[in-house]
Design a protein around this motif. Structure first.
Motif, PDB file in Angstrom:
ATOM      1  N   VAL A  25     -16.119  17.964 -18.474  1.00 40.78           N
ATOM      2  CA  VAL A  25     -15.131  18.212 -17.419  1.00 40.78           C
ATOM      3  C   VAL A  25     -14.354  16.939 -17.091  1.00 40.78           C
ATOM      4  O   VAL A  25     -13.185  16.999 -16.678  1.00 40.78           O
ATOM      5  CB  VAL A  25     -15.830  18.785 -16.160  1.00 40.78           C
ATOM      6  CG1 VAL A  25     -14.932  18.688 -14.928  1.00 40.78           C
ATOM      7  CG2 VAL A  25     -16.238  20.233 -16.397  1.00 40.78           C
ATOM      8  N   TYR A  27     -12.952  14.930 -18.939  1.00 41.84           N
ATOM      9  CA  TYR A  27     -11.746  14.785 -19.754  1.00 41.84           C
ATOM     10  C   TYR A  27     -10.662  15.725 -19.210  1.00 41.84           C
ATOM     11  O   TYR A  27     -10.861  16.936 -19.134  1.00 41.84           O
ATOM     12  CB  TYR A  27     -12.032  15.121 -21.217  1.00 41.84           C
ATOM     13  CG  TYR A  27     -13.061  14.230 -21.856  1.00 41.84           C
ATOM     14  CD1 TYR A  27     -12.852  12.859 -21.976  1.00 41.84           C
ATOM     15  CD2 TYR A  27     -14.265  14.752 -22.335  1.00 41.84           C
ATOM     16  CE1 TYR A  27     -13.813  12.036 -22.557  1.00 41.84           C
ATOM     17  CE2 TYR A  27     -15.218  13.944 -22.922  1.00 41.84           C
ATOM     18  CZ  TYR A  27     -14.992  12.583 -23.025  1.00 41.84           C
ATOM     19  OH  TYR A  27     -15.940  11.774 -23.605  1.00 41.84           O
ATOM     20  N   ALA A  28      -9.525  15.164 -18.870  1.00 39.33           N
ATOM     21  CA  ALA A  28      -8.393  15.963 -18.383  1.00 39.33           C
ATOM     22  C   ALA A  28      -7.655  16.547 -19.578  1.00 39.33           C
ATOM     23  O   ALA A  28      -6.507  16.213 -19.863  1.00 39.33           O
ATOM     24  CB  ALA A  28      -7.472  15.110 -17.530  1.00 39.33           C
ATOM     25  N   GLU A  40      -6.633  12.555 -23.852  1.00 41.62           N
ATOM     26  CA  GLU A  40      -7.691  13.272 -23.141  1.00 41.62           C
ATOM     27  C   GLU A  40      -8.193  14.452 -23.964  1.00 41.62           C
ATOM     28  O   GLU A  40      -9.400  14.719 -24.031  1.00 41.62           O
ATOM     29  CB  GLU A  40      -7.181  13.750 -21.780  1.00 41.62           C
ATOM     30  CG  GLU A  40      -6.940  12.645 -20.786  1.00 41.62           C
ATOM     31  CD  GLU A  40      -8.225  11.948 -20.379  1.00 41.62           C
ATOM     32  OE1 GLU A  40      -9.055  12.577 -19.690  1.00 41.62           O
ATOM     33  OE2 GLU A  40      -8.408  10.770 -20.748  1.00 41.62           O
ATOM     34  N   PRO A  96      -4.553  20.867 -13.012  1.00 35.52           N
ATOM     35  CA  PRO A  96      -5.291  21.051 -11.751  1.00 35.52           C
ATOM     36  C   PRO A  96      -4.454  21.614 -10.619  1.00 35.52           C
ATOM     37  O   PRO A  96      -4.987  21.976  -9.575  1.00 35.52           O
ATOM     38  CB  PRO A  96      -5.755  19.625 -11.415  1.00 35.52           C
ATOM     39  CG  PRO A  96      -4.771  18.730 -12.091  1.00 35.52           C
ATOM     40  CD  PRO A  96      -4.378  19.447 -13.354  1.00 35.52           C
ATOM     41  N   GLU A  99      -3.737  18.829  -6.518  1.00 33.03           N
ATOM     42  CA  GLU A  99      -5.016  18.121  -6.458  1.00 33.03           C
ATOM     43  C   GLU A  99      -5.480  17.914  -5.022  1.00 33.03           C
ATOM     44  O   GLU A  99      -6.688  17.842  -4.759  1.00 33.03           O
ATOM     45  CB  GLU A  99      -4.920  16.788  -7.201  1.00 33.03           C
ATOM     46  CG  GLU A  99      -4.690  16.951  -8.702  1.00 33.03           C
ATOM     47  CD  GLU A  99      -4.981  15.694  -9.501  1.00 33.03           C
ATOM     48  OE1 GLU A  99      -5.922  14.963  -9.131  1.00 33.03           O
ATOM     49  OE2 GLU A  99      -4.271  15.448 -10.489  1.00 33.03           O
ATOM     50  N   PHE A 107     -11.548  16.764 -11.925  1.00 36.73           N
ATOM     51  CA  PHE A 107     -12.162  16.367 -13.181  1.00 36.73           C
ATOM     52  C   PHE A 107     -13.472  15.604 -12.958  1.00 36.73           C
ATOM     53  O   PHE A 107     -13.847  14.730 -13.730  1.00 36.73           O
ATOM     54  CB  PHE A 107     -11.174  15.544 -14.021  1.00 36.73           C
ATOM     55  CG  PHE A 107      -9.951  16.341 -14.406  1.00 36.73           C
ATOM     56  CD1 PHE A 107     -10.045  17.367 -15.335  1.00 36.73           C
ATOM     57  CD2 PHE A 107      -8.730  16.094 -13.814  1.00 36.73           C
ATOM     58  CE1 PHE A 107      -8.941  18.132 -15.680  1.00 36.73           C
ATOM     59  CE2 PHE A 107      -7.608  16.852 -14.156  1.00 36.73           C
ATOM     60  CZ  PHE A 107      -7.720  17.866 -15.085  1.00 36.73           C
ATOM     61  N   GLU A 108     -14.146  15.989 -11.897  1.00 35.32           N
ATOM     62  CA  GLU A 108     -15.462  15.431 -11.583  1.00 35.32           C
ATOM     63  C   GLU A 108     -16.365  16.591 -11.168  1.00 35.32           C
ATOM     64  O   GLU A 108     -16.187  17.164 -10.089  1.00 35.32           O
ATOM     65  CB  GLU A 108     -15.346  14.397 -10.465  1.00 35.32           C
ATOM     66  CG  GLU A 108     -16.659  13.748 -10.072  1.00 35.32           C
ATOM     67  CD  GLU A 108     -16.470  12.738  -8.956  1.00 35.32           C
ATOM     68  OE1 GLU A 108     -17.236  12.779  -7.971  1.00 35.32           O
ATOM     69  OE2 GLU A 108     -15.537  11.922  -9.059  1.00 35.32           O
ATOM     70  N   GLY A 118     -15.147  22.145 -10.816  1.00 37.17           N
ATOM     71  CA  GLY A 118     -14.390  21.246 -11.677  1.00 37.17           C
ATOM     72  C   GLY A 118     -13.496  22.052 -12.599  1.00 37.17           C
ATOM     73  O   GLY A 118     -13.813  23.198 -12.947  1.00 37.17           O
ATOM     74  N   ARG A 119     -12.356  21.478 -12.970  1.00 35.55           N
ATOM     75  CA  ARG A 119     -11.435  22.189 -13.864  1.00 35.55           C
ATOM     76  C   ARG A 119     -12.084  22.370 -15.231  1.00 35.55           C
ATOM     77  O   ARG A 119     -12.543  21.419 -15.847  1.00 35.55           O
ATOM     78  CB  ARG A 119     -10.117  21.431 -13.993  1.00 35.55           C
ATOM     79  CG  ARG A 119      -9.145  22.040 -14.952  1.00 35.55           C
ATOM     80  CD  ARG A 119      -8.808  23.508 -14.591  1.00 35.55           C
ATOM     81  NE  ARG A 119      -7.656  23.629 -13.710  1.00 35.55           N
ATOM     82  CZ  ARG A 119      -7.593  24.487 -12.696  1.00 35.55           C
ATOM     83  NH1 ARG A 119      -8.622  25.295 -12.426  1.00 35.55           N
ATOM     84  NH2 ARG A 119      -6.514  24.551 -11.945  1.00 35.55           N
TER      85      ARG A 119
END
Length: 453
Positions: A25, A27-28, A40, A96, A99, A107-108, A118-119
């Protein structure tokens, strides 16, 4: 082989799955370089490849697909004469969005109220961890009883067709007796579900021009043709007074004969505000799974903050049209383009550009693989399997069905309504991850037994 039940083995692997999902997760991996750097996605793809190698997969490869993204492939040989099962997931994710609206960083991976946020946690990095957890559990019980192929896509959310085109050019790569698409979801938490149909998708960008440049609205307004006003009229023509989709040449009268979706449940799942009506006619299931649905995804127009008193010379929009099985995405795109152009007022100049598409899909729910999955879900959940439709699109499904007409295709996954995929605060239920990982492990066992009987 261990004496503990398979269910206990799966449960013991969930902490590892959480730790690895947190890594993935982070990694965007949005497959759009206008939003996030390509690096990413490349890091996410490399992570997937390393994970497959650690599980003993052979021929692990990063596949450069025609749309400029990478998919990850691996092969895990099974016993001689065993059937082959292809497991699918994708590592790319939606942006996202706002945000600031996330209660924790997108992304956490963050645990809150019994869910992991998380996305991509559910759609569809969690789907990959579901596959890995099932295979790891089977390894501790003697190994997978089938040959396993894994394909993890890098551009599913973009609808740009990279993996579809690659598969068509390399038709032997993904051949399988059964295909498990880990990118759907239960009808709700704790209700085991397979998805039997997917709506196809057309993404259409429309551009409107009426003037050589913007004009002062006080000096010219009232006679000068406003491109933004023209666009608004064109977009409004895509729906009737009830909000139902009405596009010339596209039938909107389909009916769904399977699982019913109660309106109260839908209002809760969709978080519809009190007093706001639902759109369209027919049952909820008709509207979601058997009829076309148009959505305006974005509009190019001046924002409210900083807007000037001007008649707009140009305007644009991105329109999504979902269509159920029985429709052809190509002909649907032509109808949408023709409708928009015909709806343009005042002789406004209109250009349409197709930005993406995917064909609808319908599965054969009477196949042996569905019987094996029904048995597996019953053991994992203690509930009978439900069969539902899904309004979303997975373009690869139709490609695989065309390339491998004898393959049995099943859609399961972690994207139940509470997951809020594509929205802010996406999350996954760890209990669903555990039960679906167990169900998939049991399915592979039952399916192997059914093919050898």
């Amino acid at each position: 082989m261990p004496s503990v039940p398979l269910s206990e083995t799966v449960a013991s692997l969930i902490p590892r799955a959480r730790a690895e999902l947190a890594e993935l997760v982070a990694y965007a991996s949005v497959a759009d370089e206008r939003v996030f750097p390509r690096s990413e996605c490349e890091k996410a793809a490399a992570w997937v490849a390393d994970a497959l190698r650690q599980e003993g997969f052979q021929d692990v490869a990063l596949l450069d697909t025609p749309d400029g993204t990478q998919s990850v492939y691996g092969l895990l040989p099974g016993p001689a004469g065993a059937p082959t099962v292809l497991l699918y997931a994708h590592y790319d994710v939606q942006p996202p969005l706002d945000e600031a609206a996330w209660l924790s960083p997108p992304f956490e991976l963050t645990e809150r109220d019994g869910r992991w946020y998380g996305r991509g946690a559910a759609d569809c990095k969690g789907g990959l961890l579901m596959h890995l957890t099932a295979l790891r559990a089977l390894r501790e019980h003697g190994g997978a009883p089938v040959t396993v192929k894994v394909i993890v896509e890098g551009s599913e959310e973009q609808g740009t067709g990279g993996l579809e085109r690659y598969a068509e050019a390399h038709p032997d790569l993904l051949t399988a007796d059964a295909i498990v698409i880990g990118d759907a979801g239960n009808f709700r938490v704790g209700m085991p579900t397979v998805t039997s149909s997917l709506r196809g998708m057309v993404l259409m960008e429309v551009r409107v021009a009426t003037l050589e440049g913007n004009l002062h609205s006080g000096q010219f307004g009232g006679a000068a043709p406003d491109a933004l006003g023209a666009l608004i009229q064109m977009l409004a023509s895509l729906r009737d007074a009830t909000g139902a989709t009405t596009i010339d040449g596209i039938d909107a009268s389909g009916e769904w004969s399977g699982l019913a979706y109660p309106e109260d449940d839908f209002r809760r799942d969709a978080k519809v505000l009190d007093g706001v009506e639902l759109v369209g006619g027919g049952t909820l299931s008709d509207r979601l799974w058997a009829r076309p649905s148009v959505t305006v995804l974005g509009i190019d127009a001046p924002p409210v903050v900083g807007a000037t008193p001007s008649v707009q010379a140009t305007a644009g929009a991105l329109v999504s049209l979902r269509v159920p099985p029985g429709f052809d995405a190509g002909r649907t795109a032509e109808a949408l383009s023709a409708h928009l152009k015909a709806a343009a007022p005042w002789g406004a100049r209109v250009e349409t550009t197709q930005r993406g598409s995917g064909q609808p899909f319908r599965a054969d729910t009477g196949s042996p693989a569905y019987s094996a999955m029904a048995d597996a879900m019953r053991e994992a959940y203690g509930e009978e399997l439900a069969i539902a439709g899904q309004g979303g699109s997975i373009p690869l499904c139709n490609t695989l069905a065309t390339l491998y007409p004898e393959a049995e295709i099943l859609l399961i996954g972690l994207s139940e309504p509470e997951a809020q995929i594509h929205a802010v605060n996406e999350s996954v239920s760890p209990e669903e991850l555990e039960r679906l990982s167990l169900a998939e492990a049991l399915f592979l066992t039952h399916y192997a037994a059914s093919k050898s009987a």
